[in-house]
Design an enzyme around this catalytic site. Structure first.
Site, PDB file in Angstrom:
ATOM      1  N   ASP A   1     -11.787   1.772   3.714  1.00  0.00           N
ATOM      2  CA  ASP A   1     -12.080   0.338   3.576  1.00  0.00           C
ATOM      3  C   ASP A   1     -13.586   0.100   3.354  1.00  0.00           C
ATOM      4  OD1 ASP A   1     -10.009  -1.603   3.663  1.00  0.00           O
ATOM      5  OD2 ASP A   1      -9.612  -1.161   5.773  1.00  0.00           O
TER       6      ASP A   1
ATOM      7  N   LYS B   1       0.838  -1.208   0.000  1.00  0.00           N
ATOM      8  CA  LYS B   1       0.000   0.000   0.000  1.00  0.00           C
ATOM      9  C   LYS B   1       0.873   1.258   0.000  1.00  0.00           C
ATOM     10  CE  LYS B   1      -3.662  -2.509   2.251  1.00  0.00           C
ATOM     11  NZ  LYS B   1      -4.087  -3.092   3.524  1.00  0.00           N
TER      12      LYS B   1
ATOM     13  N   GLN C   1      -5.335  -2.193   9.612  1.00  0.00           N
ATOM     14  CA  GLN C   1      -5.037  -3.478   8.970  1.00  0.00           C
ATOM     15  C   GLN C   1      -5.593  -4.632   9.809  1.00  0.00           C
ATOM     16  OE1 GLN C   1      -3.549  -3.887   5.917  1.00  0.00           O
ATOM     17  NE2 GLN C   1      -3.981  -6.069   6.147  1.00  0.00           N
TER      18      GLN C   1
HETATM   19  N1  GUN Z   1      -6.687  -7.566   5.711  1.00  0.00           N
HETATM   20  C1  GUN Z   1      -6.905  -8.318   4.611  1.00  0.00           C
HETATM   21  N2  GUN Z   1      -7.619  -7.621   3.704  1.00  0.00           N
HETATM   22  C2  GUN Z   1      -7.866  -6.407   4.239  1.00  0.00           C
HETATM   23  C3  GUN Z   1      -8.560  -5.248   3.775  1.00  0.00           C
HETATM   24  O1  GUN Z   1      -9.123  -5.189   2.672  1.00  0.00           O
HETATM   25  N3  GUN Z   1      -8.570  -4.182   4.632  1.00  0.00           N
HETATM   26  C4  GUN Z   1      -7.990  -4.232   5.856  1.00  0.00           C
HETATM   27  N4  GUN Z   1      -8.073  -3.151   6.614  1.00  0.00           N
HETATM   28  N5  GUN Z   1      -7.347  -5.290   6.314  1.00  0.00           N
HETATM   29  C5  GUN Z   1      -7.283  -6.372   5.509  1.00  0.00           C
END
Ligand code: GUN
Length: 286
Positions: free
Chosen positions: A121, A54, A98
């Site tokens: 998200d 990211k 996360q």
């Molecule tokens: N962990 C695995 N996929 C995701 C996601 O799309 N967003 C977040 N915040 N954590 C994750």
């Protein structure tokens, strides 16, 4: 017949180049950079990889990113305090906590605390409700990535039977909510299957588009797929032989019409959609 490979990495590159132009335009007009703040608790190796991807993608798109680390024994209260601080920080446009969080943390309380305008998200109940009602503020990243891959690679969705295996809050449920909406990039007939589904293979074999997100390596076999179907593999499983999807790629590619690889399929698109949401969040807050 061997399936056409749906190259998510290549599409993500195209979309991120388009996004970089929009980001540069935003910076020129507003004098600030869209900024994503990621919160990472503990040292889960998979989460480390996601967060690094990211950050690198933000950099390529010309966006700011922040990483806030908390120890593995962090409390709900310490996470809430951090989220509240980021909510108030005008320089931060998007907040991503996360997942997974360690078991002592009340994840729902933490996710619900993210300001709905910074919820890139699309996990906040207000944003989920808006998606269900067909008036989204942010689109959920992985489901939007799947939809974008289908649309940009000219796979018809309207009227097709989409079978989703997995009912998670991150993929299965929000993807069903997107594809069942009215509109030219949706209008699907959607079936959501899960661990209690009877005769799963009888349903997966009906799929024109089969999406698998259950977190079990090579779970979907060739016998579970209708010849010519489009197969989208959202799985990311660490196995002794390396990273594997939820689909037995080698066998299913001989039956399917189109298939995503792992890695290089849906994963890079999830990151791209997150960046699109961060730009959208910055626009909403300007
Ligand atoms: N962990 C695995 N996929 C995701 C996601 O799309 N967003 C977040 N915040 N954590 C994750």
């Amino acid at each position: 017949m061997t399936a056409i490979i749906l190259d998510g990495k290549a599409l993500a590159g195209e979309l991120q180049a388009e996004l970089a132009v929009d980001v540069a335009d935003f910076i020129q007009n507003n004098g600030v950079s869209p900024c994503l703040a990621a919160v990472l608790v503990g040292d889960n190796p998979a989460s480390e990889v996601y967060v690094r991807n990211k950050r690198q993608a933000c950099e390529r798109a010309g966006m700011e990113s922040q990483l806030h680390r908390l120890p593995d024994d962090a409390t709900t209260e310490s996470l809430l305090a951090l989220v509240h601080k980021l909510n108030k920080d005008a320089a931060v446009h998007g907040i991503l906590v996360q997942l997974p969080l360690p078991p002592q943390v009340e994840a729902t309380r933490v996710l619900d605390a993210v300001h709905p305008l910074k919820d890139v998200d699309a996990f906040h109940p207000e944003n989920v409700g808006r998606i269900v009602q067909g008036r989204p503020r942010f689109l959920p990243c992985t489901p939007h990535g799947v939809q974008m891959l289908l649309v940009r690679r000219s796979v018809p969705i309207a009227g097709r039977h989409v079978v989703i295996v997995g009912r998670s809050d991150i993929v299965g449920k929000p993807l069903a909510n997107l594809l069942v909406q009215r509109g030219p990039t949706a209008d699907a007939t959607v079936t959501v299957c899960h661990s209690q589904t009877h005769d799963l293979a009888a349903l997966t074999r009906q799929a024109d588009i089969l999406v698998v997100a259950i977190g079990r390596a090579r779970f979907v076999t060739a016998e579970m797929v209708k010849p010519g179907a489009v197969v989208i593999d959202v799985g990311m499983n660490r196995t002794p032989e390396g990273l594997a999807g939820d689909v037995d790629f080698a066998a299913v590619k001989e039956v399917a019409g189109m298939i995503t690889p792992v890695p290089g399929g849906v994963g890079p698109l999830t990151v791209t959609m997150l960046l699109q949401n961060t730009l959208a969040a910055a626009r909403l807050q300007q």
